[in-house]
Design an enzyme around this catalytic site. Sequence first.
Site, short mmCIF file in Angstrom:
data_model
loop_
_atom_site.label_atom_id
_atom_site.label_comp_id
_atom_site.label_asym_id
_atom_site.label_seq_id
_atom_site.Cartn_x
_atom_site.Cartn_y
_atom_site.Cartn_z
N ASN A 105 0.82 -1.21 0.00
CA ASN A 105 0.00 0.00 0.00
C ASN A 105 0.85 1.26 0.00
O ASN A 105 0.45 2.29 -0.55
CB ASN A 105 -0.95 0.00 1.20
CG ASN A 105 -2.18 -0.87 0.97
OD1 ASN A 105 -2.73 -0.86 -0.13
ND2 ASN A 105 -2.59 -1.61 1.97
N GLN A 112 0.04 8.52 -5.12
CA GLN A 112 -1.11 9.39 -4.87
C GLN A 112 -0.67 10.73 -4.28
O GLN A 112 -1.17 11.78 -4.68
CB GLN A 112 -2.10 8.68 -3.96
CG GLN A 112 -2.80 7.51 -4.66
CD GLN A 112 -3.84 6.83 -3.79
OE1 GLN A 112 -4.08 7.22 -2.65
NE2 GLN A 112 -4.44 5.77 -4.31
N ASP A 159 -13.61 4.46 14.95
CA ASP A 159 -13.28 3.94 16.27
C ASP A 159 -13.99 4.75 17.36
O ASP A 159 -14.49 4.19 18.34
CB ASP A 159 -11.77 3.99 16.49
CG ASP A 159 -11.01 3.30 15.37
OD1 ASP A 159 -11.31 2.13 15.10
OD2 ASP A 159 -10.13 3.93 14.77
N HIS A 187 -4.93 3.70 14.14
CA HIS A 187 -6.16 2.98 13.79
C HIS A 187 -5.78 1.51 13.58
O HIS A 187 -5.48 1.07 12.48
CB HIS A 187 -6.79 3.55 12.53
CG HIS A 187 -7.95 2.75 12.02
ND1 HIS A 187 -9.11 2.60 12.74
CD2 HIS A 187 -8.13 2.04 10.88
CE1 HIS A 187 -9.95 1.83 12.07
NE2 HIS A 187 -9.37 1.48 10.93
#
Length: 328
Positions: A105, A112, A159, A187
Amino acid sequence: MKNPIVVSVTGAAGQIGYSLLPRIASGEIFGRDQPVSLRLIEIEPGMKALAGVVMELNDCAFPLLESIEATSDLDHGFDGANWALLVGSVPRKAGMERKDLLGINGKIFVGQGQAIERSAAEDIRVLVVGNPCNTNCLIAMNNARGIPSERWHAMTRLDENRAKSALAEKAGCHNRDVTRMAIWGNHSSTLYPDFENALINGEPVEKSIPDRAWLEGDFIKNVQQRGAAIIAARGLSSAASAAHAALETVMSLRKTTPSDDWHSVAVASDGSYGVEKGLICSFPIRSNGTTSEIVQGVELSEFGKAKFQQSVNELLEEKAMVSDLLPK
Protein backbone atom coordinates in the site's frame (compact mmCIF):
# COMPACT_ATOMS: atom_id res chain seq x y z
CA MET A 1 -25.59 28.71 -7.35
CA LYS A 2 -22.09 28.44 -5.94
CA ASN A 3 -19.24 27.25 -8.10
CA PRO A 4 -18.77 23.46 -7.86
CA ILE A 5 -16.14 22.02 -5.58
CA VAL A 6 -14.11 19.09 -6.85
CA VAL A 7 -14.03 15.96 -4.69
CA SER A 8 -11.69 13.13 -5.67
CA VAL A 9 -12.32 9.62 -4.32
CA THR A 10 -9.97 6.68 -4.78
CA GLY A 11 -11.23 3.11 -4.65
CA ALA A 12 -14.50 4.55 -5.90
CA ALA A 13 -15.94 1.21 -7.06
CA GLY A 14 -15.33 -0.49 -3.73
CA GLN A 15 -17.81 -1.11 -0.94
CA ILE A 16 -16.99 2.03 1.02
CA GLY A 17 -17.02 4.16 -2.12
CA TYR A 18 -20.40 2.72 -3.09
CA SER A 19 -21.81 3.79 0.29
CA LEU A 20 -20.00 7.12 0.29
CA LEU A 21 -20.61 8.60 -3.15
CA PRO A 22 -24.42 9.06 -3.10
CA ARG A 23 -24.17 10.93 0.19
CA ILE A 24 -21.54 13.30 -1.21
CA ALA A 25 -23.59 13.84 -4.36
CA SER A 26 -26.78 14.53 -2.39
CA GLY A 27 -25.28 17.54 -0.60
CA GLU A 28 -25.22 15.89 2.81
CA ILE A 29 -21.55 16.56 3.40
CA PHE A 30 -20.78 19.90 1.73
CA GLY A 31 -24.20 21.55 1.96
CA ARG A 32 -27.53 21.56 0.17
CA ASP A 33 -26.52 24.64 -1.85
CA GLN A 34 -23.05 23.41 -2.89
CA PRO A 35 -22.66 21.76 -6.31
CA VAL A 36 -20.07 18.98 -6.48
CA SER A 37 -17.94 17.61 -9.29
CA LEU A 38 -16.75 14.07 -8.62
CA ARG A 39 -13.44 12.64 -9.80
CA LEU A 40 -13.67 8.89 -9.30
CA ILE A 41 -10.39 6.99 -9.33
CA GLU A 42 -9.89 3.25 -9.72
CA ILE A 43 -7.18 0.89 -10.79
CA GLU A 44 -7.59 -0.38 -14.34
CA PRO A 45 -9.23 -3.74 -13.38
CA GLY A 46 -11.87 -1.82 -11.43
CA MET A 47 -12.92 0.49 -14.25
CA LYS A 48 -15.76 -1.73 -15.47
CA ALA A 49 -17.34 -1.81 -12.01
CA LEU A 50 -16.78 1.93 -11.70
CA ALA A 51 -18.72 2.46 -14.92
CA GLY A 52 -21.68 0.82 -13.20
CA VAL A 53 -21.30 3.11 -10.18
CA VAL A 54 -21.31 6.13 -12.50
CA MET A 55 -24.48 4.84 -14.16
CA GLU A 56 -26.20 4.59 -10.78
CA LEU A 57 -25.10 8.07 -9.74
CA ASN A 58 -26.49 9.44 -12.99
CA ASP A 59 -29.73 7.53 -12.44
CA CYS A 60 -30.16 9.24 -9.05
CA ALA A 61 -30.43 12.61 -10.87
CA PHE A 62 -28.86 14.51 -7.97
CA PRO A 63 -29.51 18.26 -8.47
CA LEU A 64 -26.15 19.16 -6.93
CA LEU A 65 -24.03 16.67 -8.87
CA GLU A 66 -22.44 18.90 -11.50
CA SER A 67 -20.27 16.30 -13.22
CA ILE A 68 -18.64 12.89 -12.85
CA GLU A 69 -15.34 11.78 -14.30
CA ALA A 70 -14.09 8.22 -13.92
CA THR A 71 -10.40 7.54 -14.44
CA SER A 72 -7.44 5.36 -13.59
CA ASP A 73 -5.04 8.26 -14.19
CA LEU A 74 -4.03 9.86 -10.90
CA ASP A 75 -3.19 13.30 -12.27
CA HIS A 76 -6.53 13.53 -14.02
CA GLY A 77 -8.31 12.16 -10.99
CA PHE A 78 -6.86 14.76 -8.62
CA ASP A 79 -6.99 17.64 -11.11
CA GLY A 80 -8.33 20.70 -9.31
CA ALA A 81 -9.43 18.68 -6.28
CA ASN A 82 -10.50 20.64 -3.21
CA TRP A 83 -10.97 17.46 -1.18
CA ALA A 84 -9.36 14.06 -1.72
CA LEU A 85 -10.78 11.02 0.04
CA LEU A 86 -8.22 8.23 -0.27
CA VAL A 87 -10.39 5.18 0.29
CA GLY A 88 -8.77 2.53 -1.89
CA SER A 89 -6.08 0.22 -0.54
CA VAL A 90 -5.06 -3.42 -0.85
CA PRO A 91 -6.64 -5.50 1.96
CA ARG A 92 -4.57 -7.79 4.11
CA LYS A 93 -4.75 -11.40 2.87
CA ALA A 94 -4.08 -14.75 4.50
CA GLY A 95 -0.39 -15.27 5.19
CA MET A 96 0.45 -11.60 4.64
CA GLU A 97 2.56 -9.89 7.30
CA ARG A 98 1.88 -6.30 8.31
CA LYS A 99 5.20 -5.29 6.75
CA ASP A 100 4.07 -6.80 3.43
CA LEU A 101 0.81 -4.86 3.54
CA LEU A 102 2.59 -1.63 4.41
CA GLY A 103 5.01 -2.10 1.53
CA ILE A 104 2.30 -2.82 -1.04
CA ASN A 105 0.00 0.00 0.00
CA GLY A 106 2.89 2.32 0.68
CA LYS A 107 3.91 2.37 -2.96
CA ILE A 108 0.31 3.22 -3.91
CA PHE A 109 0.28 6.18 -1.55
CA VAL A 110 3.64 7.44 -2.81
CA GLY A 111 2.08 7.90 -6.24
CA GLN A 112 -1.11 9.39 -4.87
CA GLY A 113 0.76 11.93 -2.75
CA GLN A 114 2.89 12.99 -5.69
CA ALA A 115 -0.14 13.33 -7.97
CA ILE A 116 -2.06 15.37 -5.38
CA GLU A 117 0.86 17.77 -5.08
CA ARG A 118 1.11 18.13 -8.87
CA SER A 119 -2.56 18.42 -9.72
CA ALA A 120 -4.86 19.34 -6.83
CA ALA A 121 -6.19 22.79 -6.03
CA GLU A 122 -4.23 25.08 -3.71
CA ASP A 123 -6.74 24.56 -0.89
CA ILE A 124 -6.68 20.74 -1.10
CA ARG A 125 -7.53 18.83 2.07
CA VAL A 126 -7.00 15.08 2.33
CA LEU A 127 -8.61 12.32 4.37
CA VAL A 128 -7.03 8.86 4.22
CA VAL A 129 -9.46 6.00 4.88
CA GLY A 130 -7.63 3.06 3.26
CA ASN A 131 -5.74 0.98 5.80
CA PRO A 132 -3.28 1.08 7.42
CA CYS A 133 -4.54 4.65 7.23
CA ASN A 134 -2.14 6.40 9.63
CA THR A 135 0.99 5.22 7.86
CA ASN A 136 -0.56 5.48 4.39
CA CYS A 137 -1.28 9.12 5.22
CA LEU A 138 2.28 9.59 6.48
CA ILE A 139 3.65 8.24 3.19
CA ALA A 140 1.38 10.36 1.00
CA MET A 141 2.05 13.52 3.04
CA ASN A 142 5.83 13.05 2.87
CA ASN A 143 5.62 12.64 -0.90
CA ALA A 144 3.72 15.93 -1.22
CA ARG A 145 5.73 18.27 0.95
CA GLY A 146 4.51 21.32 -0.92
CA ILE A 147 1.14 20.81 0.76
CA PRO A 148 0.98 21.98 4.40
CA SER A 149 0.95 19.09 6.87
CA GLU A 150 -2.22 20.39 8.54
CA ARG A 151 -4.16 19.50 5.37
CA TRP A 152 -3.60 15.75 5.92
CA HIS A 153 -5.85 13.54 8.02
CA ALA A 154 -6.37 9.81 8.66
CA MET A 155 -9.68 8.43 9.87
CA THR A 156 -10.24 7.30 13.45
CA ARG A 157 -13.83 8.56 13.66
CA LEU A 158 -15.11 5.02 13.12
CA ASP A 159 -13.28 3.94 16.27
CA GLU A 160 -14.76 6.91 18.14
CA ASN A 161 -18.26 5.98 17.00
CA ARG A 162 -17.74 2.36 17.99
CA ALA A 163 -16.55 3.44 21.44
CA LYS A 164 -19.53 5.76 21.94
CA SER A 165 -21.92 3.01 20.93
CA ALA A 166 -20.33 0.50 23.32
CA LEU A 167 -20.44 2.91 26.27
CA ALA A 168 -24.03 3.90 25.53
CA GLU A 169 -25.15 0.27 25.37
CA LYS A 170 -23.43 -0.54 28.66
CA ALA A 171 -24.83 2.57 30.37
CA GLY A 172 -28.34 2.13 28.98
CA CYS A 173 -28.35 5.56 27.34
CA HIS A 174 -28.27 6.93 23.79
CA ASN A 175 -24.97 7.31 21.97
CA ARG A 176 -25.66 11.05 21.60
CA ASP A 177 -25.30 11.27 25.40
CA VAL A 178 -21.63 10.27 25.12
CA THR A 179 -19.26 13.18 24.48
CA ARG A 180 -15.53 13.92 24.60
CA MET A 181 -14.61 10.44 23.41
CA ALA A 182 -11.03 10.58 22.17
CA ILE A 183 -9.19 7.91 20.23
CA TRP A 184 -5.43 8.09 20.81
CA GLY A 185 -2.77 6.55 18.59
CA ASN A 186 -3.08 4.25 15.61
CA HIS A 187 -6.16 2.98 13.79
CA SER A 188 -5.29 -0.59 14.67
CA SER A 189 -5.68 -3.17 17.41
CA THR A 190 -3.53 -0.95 19.67
CA LEU A 191 -5.78 2.16 19.57
CA TYR A 192 -6.76 3.62 22.94
CA PRO A 193 -10.42 4.69 23.40
CA ASP A 194 -10.13 7.13 26.30
CA PHE A 195 -13.03 6.35 28.63
CA GLU A 196 -11.39 8.32 31.47
CA ASN A 197 -11.92 11.69 29.77
CA ALA A 198 -15.21 10.84 28.05
CA LEU A 199 -18.51 11.99 29.51
CA ILE A 200 -22.00 10.47 29.69
CA ASN A 201 -24.69 13.13 30.09
CA GLY A 202 -21.94 15.54 31.13
CA GLU A 203 -20.64 13.31 33.91
CA PRO A 204 -17.55 11.04 34.06
CA VAL A 205 -18.16 7.67 32.45
CA GLU A 206 -17.49 5.78 35.67
CA LYS A 207 -20.48 7.44 37.33
CA SER A 208 -22.73 5.55 34.88
CA ILE A 209 -20.43 2.56 34.42
CA PRO A 210 -18.64 1.81 37.71
CA ASP A 211 -17.27 -1.46 36.34
CA ARG A 212 -13.61 -0.49 35.98
CA ALA A 213 -12.58 -4.01 35.02
CA TRP A 214 -14.95 -3.93 32.04
CA LEU A 215 -13.75 -0.48 30.98
CA GLU A 216 -10.08 -1.48 31.10
CA GLY A 217 -10.75 -4.90 29.59
CA ASP A 218 -13.65 -5.85 27.35
CA PHE A 219 -14.55 -2.28 26.39
CA ILE A 220 -11.12 -1.49 24.97
CA LYS A 221 -10.70 -4.94 23.46
CA ASN A 222 -14.11 -4.83 21.76
CA VAL A 223 -13.47 -1.40 20.22
CA GLN A 224 -10.03 -2.48 19.04
CA GLN A 225 -11.38 -5.69 17.47
CA ARG A 226 -14.77 -4.49 16.24
CA GLY A 227 -13.71 -4.56 12.59
CA ALA A 228 -12.67 -8.20 12.85
CA ALA A 229 -15.96 -9.05 14.57
CA ILE A 230 -17.91 -7.50 11.69
CA ILE A 231 -15.91 -9.47 9.14
CA ALA A 232 -16.63 -12.66 11.10
CA ALA A 233 -20.35 -11.85 11.21
CA ARG A 234 -21.06 -10.68 7.66
CA GLY A 235 -18.13 -12.10 5.75
CA LEU A 236 -17.17 -8.62 4.58
CA SER A 237 -15.40 -5.66 6.14
CA SER A 238 -17.12 -2.54 7.47
CA ALA A 239 -18.43 -0.44 4.61
CA ALA A 240 -21.52 1.59 5.55
CA SER A 241 -20.14 2.51 8.98
CA ALA A 242 -16.74 3.39 7.50
CA ALA A 243 -18.36 5.58 4.85
CA HIS A 244 -20.47 7.29 7.50
CA ALA A 245 -17.41 7.93 9.65
CA ALA A 246 -15.56 9.43 6.67
CA LEU A 247 -18.43 11.81 6.03
CA GLU A 248 -18.61 12.76 9.70
CA THR A 249 -14.87 13.43 9.75
CA VAL A 250 -15.08 15.84 6.81
CA MET A 251 -18.16 17.54 8.27
CA SER A 252 -16.45 17.98 11.65
CA LEU A 253 -13.37 19.47 10.01
CA ARG A 254 -15.58 21.91 8.06
CA LYS A 255 -17.51 23.29 11.02
CA THR A 256 -16.73 24.77 14.42
CA THR A 257 -16.39 22.18 17.18
CA PRO A 258 -18.44 22.92 20.31
CA SER A 259 -16.20 24.28 23.05
CA ASP A 260 -17.21 21.49 25.44
CA ASP A 261 -16.53 18.64 23.02
CA TRP A 262 -13.98 17.28 20.56
CA HIS A 263 -13.71 14.67 17.82
CA SER A 264 -11.07 12.13 16.88
CA VAL A 265 -8.89 12.24 13.79
CA ALA A 266 -5.28 11.34 13.09
CA VAL A 267 -3.17 14.36 12.15
CA ALA A 268 0.50 15.23 11.83
CA SER A 269 1.80 15.59 15.38
CA ASP A 270 3.16 18.97 16.40
CA GLY A 271 4.97 17.36 19.32
CA SER A 272 1.94 17.41 21.63
CA TYR A 273 1.78 14.72 24.33
CA GLY A 274 5.37 13.71 23.52
CA VAL A 275 4.53 12.27 20.10
CA GLU A 276 7.27 12.60 17.48
CA LYS A 277 6.65 15.64 15.30
CA GLY A 278 5.19 14.73 11.92
CA LEU A 279 3.94 11.29 12.96
CA ILE A 280 0.30 10.75 11.88
CA CYS A 281 -1.37 10.04 15.20
CA SER A 282 -4.94 10.23 16.48
CA PHE A 283 -5.70 12.89 19.06
CA PRO A 284 -8.75 14.77 20.34
CA ILE A 285 -9.23 17.58 17.82
CA ARG A 286 -11.18 20.83 17.65
CA SER A 287 -11.83 22.76 14.44
CA ASN A 288 -12.85 26.33 13.65
CA GLY A 289 -14.18 25.24 10.26
CA THR A 290 -11.00 26.13 8.39
CA THR A 291 -8.16 24.80 10.51
CA SER A 292 -8.05 22.23 13.29
CA GLU A 293 -5.85 21.85 16.34
CA ILE A 294 -4.93 19.18 18.85
CA VAL A 295 -6.75 19.75 22.12
CA GLN A 296 -4.20 20.60 24.79
CA GLY A 297 -4.19 19.78 28.49
CA VAL A 298 -6.11 16.50 28.38
CA GLU A 299 -4.89 14.57 31.40
CA LEU A 300 -4.07 10.91 30.91
CA SER A 301 -3.71 8.54 33.83
CA GLU A 302 -0.74 6.19 34.04
CA PHE A 303 -3.03 3.52 32.57
CA GLY A 304 -4.01 5.80 29.68
CA LYS A 305 -0.44 6.94 29.07
CA ALA A 306 0.73 3.33 28.83
CA LYS A 307 -2.02 2.41 26.36
CA PHE A 308 -1.34 5.49 24.26
CA GLN A 309 2.41 4.88 24.23
CA GLN A 310 1.89 1.30 23.07
CA SER A 311 -0.01 2.60 20.05
CA VAL A 312 2.55 5.34 19.36
CA ASN A 313 5.31 2.71 19.48
CA GLU A 314 3.45 0.74 16.82
CA LEU A 315 3.26 3.86 14.64
CA LEU A 316 7.01 4.35 15.01
CA GLU A 317 7.56 0.71 14.02
CA GLU A 318 5.39 1.18 10.93
CA LYS A 319 7.29 4.33 10.01
CA ALA A 320 10.56 2.39 10.21
CA MET A 321 9.11 -0.33 7.98
CA VAL A 322 8.34 2.20 5.21
CA SER A 323 11.38 4.41 5.66
CA ASP A 324 12.47 3.75 2.08
CA LEU A 325 9.22 5.39 0.88
CA LEU A 326 9.76 8.61 2.85
CA PRO A 327 11.93 11.15 1.01
CA LYS A 328 14.85 12.37 3.10
